[in-house]
Each structure stands twice: as C-alpha cells, then as structure tokens.
Design an enzyme around this catalytic site. Structure first.
Site, PDB file in Angstrom:
ATOM      1  CG  HIS A   1     -14.412 -13.656 -17.878  1.00  0.00           C
ATOM      2  ND1 HIS A   1     -13.485 -14.656 -18.050  1.00  0.00           N
ATOM      3  CD2 HIS A   1     -14.017 -12.979 -16.766  1.00  0.00           C
ATOM      4  CE1 HIS A   1     -12.589 -14.608 -17.084  1.00  0.00           C
ATOM      5  NE2 HIS A   1     -12.891 -13.591 -16.298  1.00  0.00           N
TER       6      HIS A   1
ATOM      7  CG  ASP B   1      -7.868 -15.009 -16.956  1.00  0.00           C
ATOM      8  OD1 ASP B   1      -7.236 -15.712 -16.152  1.00  0.00           O
ATOM      9  OD2 ASP B   1      -9.095 -14.828 -16.895  1.00  0.00           O
TER      10      ASP B   1
ATOM     11  CD  GLU C   1      -5.298 -19.277 -16.602  1.00  0.00           C
ATOM     12  OE1 GLU C   1      -5.494 -19.723 -15.455  1.00  0.00           O
ATOM     13  OE2 GLU C   1      -6.117 -18.566 -17.199  1.00  0.00           O
TER      14      GLU C   1
ATOM     15  NE  ARG D   1      -2.229 -15.662 -16.560  1.00  0.00           N
ATOM     16  CZ  ARG D   1      -3.382 -15.901 -15.966  1.00  0.00           C
ATOM     17  NH1 ARG D   1      -4.376 -15.021 -16.070  1.00  0.00           N
ATOM     18  NH2 ARG D   1      -3.566 -17.001 -15.270  1.00  0.00           N
TER      19      ARG D   1
ATOM     20  CG  ASP E   1      -1.250   1.800  -3.786  1.00  0.00           C
ATOM     21  OD1 ASP E   1      -0.016   1.695  -3.939  1.00  0.00           O
ATOM     22  OD2 ASP E   1      -1.771   2.406  -2.824  1.00  0.00           O
TER      23      ASP E   1
ATOM     24  CG  ASN F   1      -1.957   1.101   1.178  1.00  0.00           C
ATOM     25  OD1 ASN F   1      -1.763   2.126   0.550  1.00  0.00           O
ATOM     26  ND2 ASN F   1      -3.084   0.881   1.851  1.00  0.00           N
TER      27      ASN F   1
ATOM     28  CG  HIS G   1      -3.756 -15.527  -9.327  1.00  0.00           C
ATOM     29  ND1 HIS G   1      -2.863 -15.769 -10.356  1.00  0.00           N
ATOM     30  CD2 HIS G   1      -4.986 -15.483  -9.916  1.00  0.00           C
ATOM     31  CE1 HIS G   1      -3.513 -15.852 -11.498  1.00  0.00           C
ATOM     32  NE2 HIS G   1      -4.805 -15.685 -11.268  1.00  0.00           N
ATOM     33  CG  ASP G   2      -5.669 -19.072 -10.780  1.00  0.00           C
ATOM     34  OD1 ASP G   2      -6.621 -18.489 -10.236  1.00  0.00           O
ATOM     35  OD2 ASP G   2      -5.312 -18.836 -11.952  1.00  0.00           O
TER      36      ASP G   2
END
Length: 591
Positions: free
Chosen positions: A269, A358, A387, A356, A196, A170, A453-454
């Site tokens: 999406h 998605d 990905e 990248r 951020d 931050n 993150h997945d």
C-alpha cells in the site's frame, strides 16, 4: 497397527527439498508412538535390471524391474501433538531420485509407504516385487541449482536490533517536525518526538558495545505518520529523519563496524498523500495512475464528511480498513516496474543488506518472484525477509523470500514463559511445529523475535517479571535462526500495544540511571554466547526429558540448558547429576 491414514509426505515441499546443490532432505509424518523405525528407500530412477525399461516407462503398470533402491535410516526429528516426524538426508549421485518409506511397526509390522499406496512387505517375495515397482515411488526429478534456496550465510551469524526511527534518538533537533513534542512524551498515533537517522549514527557505539551486528529499520521514506508506513516518496528518506544524506552516512558507518542494514519495504500500500494517489483523487478514472490501485468506484472519496464514511465499504481497497493507506495493484505492469525500480535503487545506490517485506502475504506471488530476480541479480547476498504471521511455505520455495519473521515461535515463547497460557507439552509441540514447518535452510535464516513495533513488549507480557523475560530471551537466543532485540528491550523497557495504546513505541530511554544494567548485562552475555557458539543455529532441537511439569531441558552442541518456568525452586536430576534452579531460574552447563 500402523495408522496408514496418518502417514503424510508431499513432494517438492518442506517434506522434500534440495538443501543445497547436491543434497536432498526428506521427511515423513506418522501417528505418534506407532513406529519403531523408518528407512528411506531411495535411488536413481534409471537403474534397472538387465532388460528393464531403463526410463522408457517410469510410471506405468509394467514399471517393474527397478533395482536402484537403497535403504537409508531416517532419524526421529521430533514429535508434535499427534505425530512423529522422521528425517533423512541423501546425496543422489546424479541429482535425481525415486523414493519411498519403509516403516517398521512396534508389533513386527513392515510396510512400504509410496506415492500411490501402502504395500505389505512382511513377505520377502512380495517385498521384492514392491520394492522394484517404480510406479509407486515419489519422485524428485532433478536438483536444478537455480531452484535451490540459497539464503545469505551472514544472516546465521547476525544479532538483529529493530529500530523505530522516530522514537530511537534525536540527533539533530533542527530537522524535527514543527509540532515535535519533548522526548519521552506519552506516545500517540499522531505525535512526534524527533527521532532521526543522525541519532541512530550517534548511538552506533552503544549498539556495537551491546554486541548487535544487524540493524532493522522500520520505514524511513518520506511519509506523514510517525510510523512511516504511509509512504509519500519511495526515493527519498523523510527530511525529518535527515534525508538521503543521513541514510548514506548511516549505512557507511554501520558497514565500517561490520553491521548490516535492512530496510522496510512497504509495497502492499501507499500513503494517501502520495502524488500518485492524489492524482487519482483529482482526476478519477482519467488519471494515468487509476489502475495502480484497486478502485471499486469513482470518485474514490465519498462526497460526505470523513467521519461519516463506511470504512468497511470504501470505494477502493486499503491495508486493513485504513483509508489513508490505499492498496497498490502490483499486477499493473507500470506500478510493478515502478516498485521494482525502488527496490533496485536502494540496493544499488545505498548498498543496503536486506529488505523486510511489510504485509508480504497480501502482494501477489509473481511480484515477489520478480522482486527476488531483481534484488539477487544486484546482490545475491541481500536478505529478503517476509512479514507473515502464519505458515508461509508457499513463499519459501526458492523463488521468493529467504525466510520469515518467526511469529509462530514468538507466540509459543510468549504464551509459555510470559503468559503461562500454555503447558509444557503444548510448548514443546508448538516449538517442534515451528521447526518442522519449513526446510532447514529456511530455518537457519529465520528472524526470531519476542516483540516488535506491532506487539506488546515482552516485559509487559511478563507483567514486569524480568525473571520470566530472561527465560524468554534465553530460549530465543539458543534456537535456530537469527535473534532480534526490539529497541530498549535490553535495558528493560516495557509498553503495551492495543487499540488506542502505543506504549510499545515510546521513546528510547538514554539516561543510564534509568537502565536496568543487570538485565542489559544478561542480554550482552547471551549475545556473546551466541556469537561464540554459531552451532547454536542448528535446524533441529534435542530435547532432554525432565520429570517435572514446569521444567524443560535441551542441548545445543556441548551445552545443556535447563529452564524452570515456575515460581517454585526446583532440584532436577539429569544423568545422575542434581541441578538446583531458582524460581524462574535456569542452568547453563557446558560439557
């Protein structure tokens, strides 16, 4: 006997491709343990004996008299569970070739494997006939430079660092969301900590000291969720991340340090709060954006409370079953043009170095072909990374992506070192399979990772055993492709990922008192070793036989690596020298 039904070769594939504008790479697969050696029989299709057809008939029943064949030895590239794999490189003088494979069995058997049939070559007279019959040979018609996959050379020398911006740092609390929670609060799917891009800028010195030179940022565009995969505005960085001003400053500061910046393209999406989708919600089939989405029935939202919706049978297609992420119709020309303009904008205006992609496999191939044309037309060195969690050769033929996130290698490493869910033989087979699935120029630009993150973080998969985690990192850093560290992995951060748990996305720990400095030092050593030895990025792996079920060994250039994947100390003898290894220990020896 050679098992003919096991022989496999496909033209214009990972078995047969142009490595560069002059060189062909060719592969053959055979049943394991049956073949003594293999030779490539290859040459120019228009080289005929005097009076021959000279191209008048390149495949008919009377196509005899070809004298262009040359015998080129193939090397044993590797083995998988049931097969041996053979490899050869060849530079056709005129960029065109016809070829077949001469197989020498262990019992004196000698056959030709051609495009249409296998032929016995044990009789010299029959062999002469078969080797001059052009109709039974595979064809590589021509190396057209435009068809050759040219991956950005800088990727091979990159050490990536993945940042989940909302949880990294931050830098300016005054721009945080109104409902921001204290840094380090337990991560939830719907809470915010205030990370951020100004915070990322503040930490560039830290990242440079670590040794990374490539930043992969999860989505940064305006969105509602903390992960930002539900895009609201593709042309603007989320104001809580600092807006376009912060991103421009970040790219410039990173480039000054020799760091590349890669963004996340979420084009499968969009977010349910996007004005484009809201227009469809309001106006239904009269919306000018109605065909930008895959709508099965209007109105798109049922006239019932949301907690009563059937998420398996919504009135529109989505990413997964997530109602907040309606799927874009990239076959609609206006939608397609809009997304391609987005891609163009960030490369032209902000000089990003990579995209990248998605959920890349759920978007049509034609869109990605156009995407590549647009991006490479602006910057041929911009990296396009897909990905895809499964085998992805259909996207890697030179017209779509440069390479992939290497999840098959990830799973092999984590299954073996972290989970003990795979034995040594299975691990070697899985690693070899990951190498052999793609052309070598694809492998050289692979994005290798242990976690993201997945996924659950590698240290949690190792149940907190940092010895196991070190083995996993060591192996990844010495494989073909570019290694990536998921933020905080270098200091020993853990965290599980499962239904209802997002501990893998918790806030970066900046209190050095809570850092595992030994582990961080180990990662820094791996990074330095990798940078000092670019030849580690070799597209083939030389395994060294070890008479121990828990130890593996392999060579990279002048280095020998021995890894003990067990809780027992070991003494391993190789080439007359005994090596002592601690439990879950390793030896790195330079010749």
């Amino acid at each position: 006997m050679i098992t003919k039904s096991a022989l496999t070769h496909s033209a214009k594939s990972a078995d047969s491709y142009a490595y560069d504008n002059e060189t062909l790479h060719l592969r053959l697969r055979s049943a394991k343990g049956e073949i003594e050696r293999v030779a490539l029989w290859i040459g120019d299709p228009y080289h005929w004996a005097e009076g021959g057809l000279d191209g008048g008939n390149l495949g008919g029943s009377d196509a005899h008299g070809w004298v262009g064949g040359n015998e080129v030895p193939m090397v044993h590239e590797g083995e998988t569970e049931h097969h041996d794999h053979w490899f050869a490189a060849f530079k056709p003088p005129k960029r065109r070739s016809r070829y077949g494979f001469i197989l020498y069995g262990k019992n004196g058997e000698k056959i030709l494997f051609g495009e249409k049939r296998c032929a016995d070559l044990s009789d010299p007279k029959k062999a002469e006939v078969e080797l001059s019959n052009l109709s039974n040979f595979f064809c590589f018609p021509y190396i057209n430079p435009r068809d050759v996959l040219n991956t950005p050379s800088w990727v091979r020398d990159t050490i990536w660092y993945q940042i989940f911006p909302e949880r990294f740092a931050n830098g300016r609390p005054e721009i945080s969301p109104a409902n921001v929670q204290p840094w380090g609060t337990d991560p939830k799917s719907d809470n915010f900590m205030g990370g951020d891009l100004w915070g990322v800028i503040d930490k560039l010195d830290y990242l440079q000291d670590l040794g990374v030179n490539g930043l992969y940022l999860c989505p940064i565009f305006t969105a509602n969720a903390n992960h930002k995969y539900d895009t609201v505005d593709y042309y603007n960085v989320d104001p809580h991340f600092g807006g376009n001003e912060a991103f421009k400053a970040l790219v410039e500061a990173a480039h000054q340090r020799g760091m590349k910046v890669m963004l996340d393209a979420v084009f499968n999406h969009i977010g349910a709060q996007s004005p484009l989708w809201l227009d469809v919600v309001e106006k239904g089939e009269k919306s000018k954006y109605a065909d930008w989405f895959w709508v099965n029935q209007f109105p798109v939202y049922p006239d019932t409370p949301k907690d009563q919706w059937d998420f398996w049978n919504l009135n529109y297609e989505t990413f997964g079953n997530v109602a907040e992420m309606p799927k874009l119709n990239t076959e609609n020309e206006e939608c397609r043009a809009y997304l391609l303009d987005v891609a163009r904008y960030w490369v032209e205006e902000f000089k990003i170095d990579g995209w990248r992609l998605d959920v890349a496999n759920e978007v049509d191939h034609a869109f990605w072909r156009d995407f590549r044309t647009v991006i490479k037309g602006i910057n041929p060195d911009c990296y396009i990374l897909g990905e895809i969690w499964h085998e992805g050769m259909p996207w890697l033929r030179g017209d779509q992506y440069d390479s992939l996130m290497n999840y098959p290698l990830t799973q092999a490493i984590t299954d073996y070192f972290a989970l003990s869910a795979m034995d040594k033989e299975g691990f070697v087979n899985a690693v070899n399979t990951s190498y052999l699935a793609y052309p070598r120029n694809v492998n050289e630009a692979m994005f290798n990772l242990l976690d993201s993150h997945d996924t659950t973080r590698i240290l949690s998969l190792c149940q907190g055993d940092k010895r196991r985690a070190k083995l996993a990192y060591l192996f990844m850093f010495t494989q073909v492709g570019a290694p990536c560290i998921y933020y905080g992995g270098e200091i020993g951060m853990d965290g599980g990922r499962s239904m209802g748990s997002e501990n893998n996305r918790k806030c970066m720990e900046w209190d050095e008192a809570n850092h595992d400095l030994d582990f961080k030092g180990f990662i820094q050593q791996l990074i330095a070793m990798r940078k000092n030895n670019p030849e580690f990025n070799q597209p083939n792996l030389e395994w060294v036989p070890v008479e121990d079920e828990s130890c593996i060994a392999y060579r990279r250039s002048d280095y020998l690596f021995i890894l003990n994947n067990s809780d027992q100390s070991k003494f391993i003898e190789l080439d007359g020298q005994v090596h002592a290894l601690d439990a879950f220990g390793y030896v790195i020896e330079k010749a």
